[in-house]
Scaffold this active site. Structure first.
Site, PDB file in Angstrom:
ATOM      1  N   ARG A 241      -9.885  11.811  10.521  1.00  0.00           N
ATOM      2  CA  ARG A 241      -9.797  10.354  10.558  1.00  0.00           C
ATOM      3  C   ARG A 241      -9.007   9.960  11.799  1.00  0.00           C
ATOM      4  O   ARG A 241      -8.119  10.696  12.230  1.00  0.00           O
ATOM      5  CB  ARG A 241      -9.113   9.830   9.290  1.00  0.00           C
ATOM      6  CG  ARG A 241      -9.914  10.138   8.017  1.00  0.00           C
ATOM      7  CD  ARG A 241      -9.195   9.679   6.771  1.00  0.00           C
ATOM      8  NE  ARG A 241      -9.962  10.022   5.568  1.00  0.00           N
ATOM      9  CZ  ARG A 241      -9.879  11.172   4.913  1.00  0.00           C
ATOM     10  NH1 ARG A 241      -9.030  12.106   5.340  1.00  0.00           N
ATOM     11  NH2 ARG A 241     -10.617  11.401   3.846  1.00  0.00           N
ATOM     12  N   LYS A 268      -4.992  10.702   4.152  1.00  0.00           N
ATOM     13  CA  LYS A 268      -5.367   9.553   3.326  1.00  0.00           C
ATOM     14  C   LYS A 268      -5.351   9.895   1.851  1.00  0.00           C
ATOM     15  O   LYS A 268      -4.930   9.093   1.013  1.00  0.00           O
ATOM     16  CB  LYS A 268      -6.756   9.070   3.746  1.00  0.00           C
ATOM     17  CG  LYS A 268      -7.269   7.895   2.922  1.00  0.00           C
ATOM     18  CD  LYS A 268      -8.653   7.477   3.369  1.00  0.00           C
ATOM     19  CE  LYS A 268      -9.171   6.314   2.522  1.00  0.00           C
ATOM     20  NZ  LYS A 268     -10.535   5.906   2.937  1.00  0.00           N
ATOM     21  N   HIS A 331     -14.106   6.240  14.063  1.00  0.00           N
ATOM     22  CA  HIS A 331     -14.326   6.798  12.732  1.00  0.00           C
ATOM     23  C   HIS A 331     -15.733   7.395  12.613  1.00  0.00           C
ATOM     24  O   HIS A 331     -16.009   8.205  11.730  1.00  0.00           O
ATOM     25  CB  HIS A 331     -14.138   5.706  11.676  1.00  0.00           C
ATOM     26  CG  HIS A 331     -13.621   6.219  10.362  1.00  0.00           C
ATOM     27  ND1 HIS A 331     -14.390   6.979   9.508  1.00  0.00           N
ATOM     28  CD2 HIS A 331     -12.417   6.092   9.756  1.00  0.00           C
ATOM     29  CE1 HIS A 331     -13.683   7.275   8.430  1.00  0.00           C
ATOM     30  NE2 HIS A 331     -12.483   6.764   8.562  1.00  0.00           N
ATOM     31  N   ARG A 334     -16.814  11.282  12.276  1.00  0.00           N
ATOM     32  CA  ARG A 334     -16.909  11.942  10.966  1.00  0.00           C
ATOM     33  C   ARG A 334     -18.322  11.794  10.403  1.00  0.00           C
ATOM     34  O   ARG A 334     -18.855  12.723   9.786  1.00  0.00           O
ATOM     35  CB  ARG A 334     -15.884  11.336  10.008  1.00  0.00           C
ATOM     36  CG  ARG A 334     -14.458  11.697  10.350  1.00  0.00           C
ATOM     37  CD  ARG A 334     -13.441  10.857   9.602  1.00  0.00           C
ATOM     38  NE  ARG A 334     -13.595  10.908   8.163  1.00  0.00           N
ATOM     39  CZ  ARG A 334     -13.180  11.913   7.387  1.00  0.00           C
ATOM     40  NH1 ARG A 334     -12.596  12.972   7.940  1.00  0.00           N
ATOM     41  NH2 ARG A 334     -13.330  11.866   6.086  1.00  0.00           N
ATOM     42  N   HIS A 358     -12.370  15.406   2.120  1.00  0.00           N
ATOM     43  CA  HIS A 358     -12.678  14.533   0.992  1.00  0.00           C
ATOM     44  C   HIS A 358     -12.051  15.116  -0.261  1.00  0.00           C
ATOM     45  O   HIS A 358     -12.146  16.313  -0.516  1.00  0.00           O
ATOM     46  CB  HIS A 358     -14.191  14.393   0.804  1.00  0.00           C
ATOM     47  CG  HIS A 358     -14.803  13.503   1.834  1.00  0.00           C
ATOM     48  ND1 HIS A 358     -16.152  13.513   2.114  1.00  0.00           N
ATOM     49  CD2 HIS A 358     -14.259  12.579   2.665  1.00  0.00           C
ATOM     50  CE1 HIS A 358     -16.413  12.630   3.065  1.00  0.00           C
ATOM     51  NE2 HIS A 358     -15.281  12.052   3.416  1.00  0.00           N
ATOM     52  N   TYR A 368      -9.862  25.707  -6.200  1.00  0.00           N
ATOM     53  CA  TYR A 368     -10.782  26.839  -6.042  1.00  0.00           C
ATOM     54  C   TYR A 368     -11.562  26.725  -4.734  1.00  0.00           C
ATOM     55  O   TYR A 368     -11.663  27.669  -3.957  1.00  0.00           O
ATOM     56  CB  TYR A 368     -11.765  26.894  -7.222  1.00  0.00           C
ATOM     57  CG  TYR A 368     -12.913  27.846  -6.993  1.00  0.00           C
ATOM     58  CD1 TYR A 368     -12.735  29.227  -7.079  1.00  0.00           C
ATOM     59  CD2 TYR A 368     -14.162  27.356  -6.646  1.00  0.00           C
ATOM     60  CE1 TYR A 368     -13.781  30.093  -6.845  1.00  0.00           C
ATOM     61  CE2 TYR A 368     -15.230  28.222  -6.410  1.00  0.00           C
ATOM     62  CZ  TYR A 368     -15.030  29.588  -6.515  1.00  0.00           C
ATOM     63  OH  TYR A 368     -16.075  30.435  -6.267  1.00  0.00           O
TER      64      TYR A 368
END
Length: 405
Positions: A241, A268, A331, A334, A358, A368
């Site tokens: 970001r 974020k 941005h 991304r 994310h 995991y």
């Protein structure tokens, strides 16, 4: 028993005096002329009195009703004076426990929990938006109508997304108030569906491979500040970001291990993030290091090394390169990575999601996948940098076609 005519005929004297109504109820006539209803009673043999209010604000009928309420409490073994004192205390606490007070406390809780500065700044902004409307109201007394009126003001200005986020923020404050026993209801929950749904607005990005190559060549030719050019060159490779990129510090970079460790406070989603560094990224970092800027930031501000570059710097640079705000934003790097990596069909979607930082709501699953896809992410980082070089150099890229006959 007193009549209205008799009460109106009462005159003040030099000293206060009492005029009985019956059953312990009386009017205290003050030298100033004010009339005060009081009840005299005995509780466990001790004489006490309780003030009901001023006449005529409290009429004869209402005073007698309050007298009966006090007598019922006495019959139940309860002291009316204690009940009144408790009610007064609760009212004072409610008045002091305003929405803004609870919101400030909740934001402090967020800070202690390690939420990022950006998240805290946004929370304080939301609080300030609500403050003129419900900020001074006791949090337990705010009604859905009051909250809806505040949200509708934003909606009428066309700020649909802000109104939705503000409702969600207020809901978190009310839930916190309920959980800390300062409110019984969450008026924000009732307002679900009451606001106009905002249109989904995607960050502008160049997504066609040929145009991505053109963008990369344009960036290489950027003639402004060297640090800005390197930041633009790094952005498509690491697809962080914009805030995470411009606030980068050398203490986060491990050149020996070829990894970039970003602390949770800067992310974020509030989770630490690790970025594997390709050879191309390492080369750019070495070039940046060779500039020997003072301070700890990779991209210091122009006038001081104590702050990172301005949040608008990269977007302004893109405008200088001829890319409008509806065509490409900082941005958007991304979106380029997410789109082209998924279209390649070479990488597991979870590895791509982890690379994009994310968050996974399932914390066990998230833990995991952080470990399970690290090796794949290292390979993907190098493949992606090589792929960007191919696009920049104008090579023809052929993506596999899935699902074709």
């Amino acid at each position: 028993m007193l009549t209205v005519v008799q009460i109106k005929a009462l005159k003040p004297r030099e000293k206060a005096y009492k005029v009985a109504d019956g059953k312990g109820l009386y009017l205290a006539v003050q030298p100033s002329g004010s009339l005060i209803w009081r009840v005299k009673f005995r509780y466990h043999g001790v004489e006490k009195k309780i003030t009901l209010g001023h006449y005529p604000a409290i009429g004869v009928k209402e005073a007698r009703e309050k007298l009966e309420e006090a007598r019922e409490l006495l019959l139940g073994g309860v002291d009316p004076v204690a009940v009144k004192a408790q009610a007064k205390l609760q009212a004072e606490i409610a008045a002091a426990t305003t929405f803004s007070v609870v919101a400030d406390e909740y934001i402090m809780k967020m800070e202690l929990e390690g939420k990022s500065p950006a998240t805290l700044k946004k929370a304080r902004w939301f609080r300030d938006l609500l403050d003129p409307h419900v900020g001074r109201r006791p949090v337990a007394s705010v009604t859905p109508h009051e909250l809806l009126a505040a949200l509708k003001r934003l909606e009428r200005k066309g700020h649909h997304e802000t109104a939705h986020r503000l409702r969600a923020f207020s809901g978190r404050i009310f839930r916190y108030a309920v959980s800390t026993l300062r409110a019984q209801h969450n008026p924000a929950d009732i307002l679900r569906g009451a606001l106009i749904a905002p249109r989904v607005k995607h960050h502008a990005a160049v997504l066609e491979p040929v145009k991505v190559g053109e963008l990369l060549r344009a960036i290489d030719g950027y003639s402004g500040r060297i640090e800005t050019r390197i930041a633009l060159q790094l952005a498509p490779h690491v697809f962080l970001r914009p805030g995470e990129l411009r606030k980068a510090e050398w203490s986060e970079i491990d050149l020996g291990a070829a990894v970039w460790r970003i602390p949770a406070a800067k992310m974020k989603m509030g989770q630490a993030h690790v970025v594997p560094l390709s050879r191309q990224v390492m080369d750019l970092l070495h070039k940046l290091r060779a500039l020997k800027n003072s301070g700890g930031f990779l991209f210091p501000a122009f006038h001081t090394s104590l702050r990172p570059m301005c949040e608008n710097t990269l977007n302004v640079a893109l405008r200088r390169l001829g890319y409008g705000g509806d065509e490409m934003t900082s941005h958007g790097f991304r979106a380029i990575a997410s789109t082209l990596l998924n279209e390649s069909g070479l990488w597991h979607p979870d590895a791509i999601e982890r690379a994009l930082a994310h968050s996974d709501r399932d914390h066990v699953r998230a833990a995991y996948h952080r470990g399970a896809h690290w090796a794949e992410r290292v390979k993907m980082a190098q493949w992606w940098s090589d792929h960007l070089d191919q696009l920049r150099d104008g090579a023809e890229i052929i993506y596999p076609q899935f699902g074709s006959a």
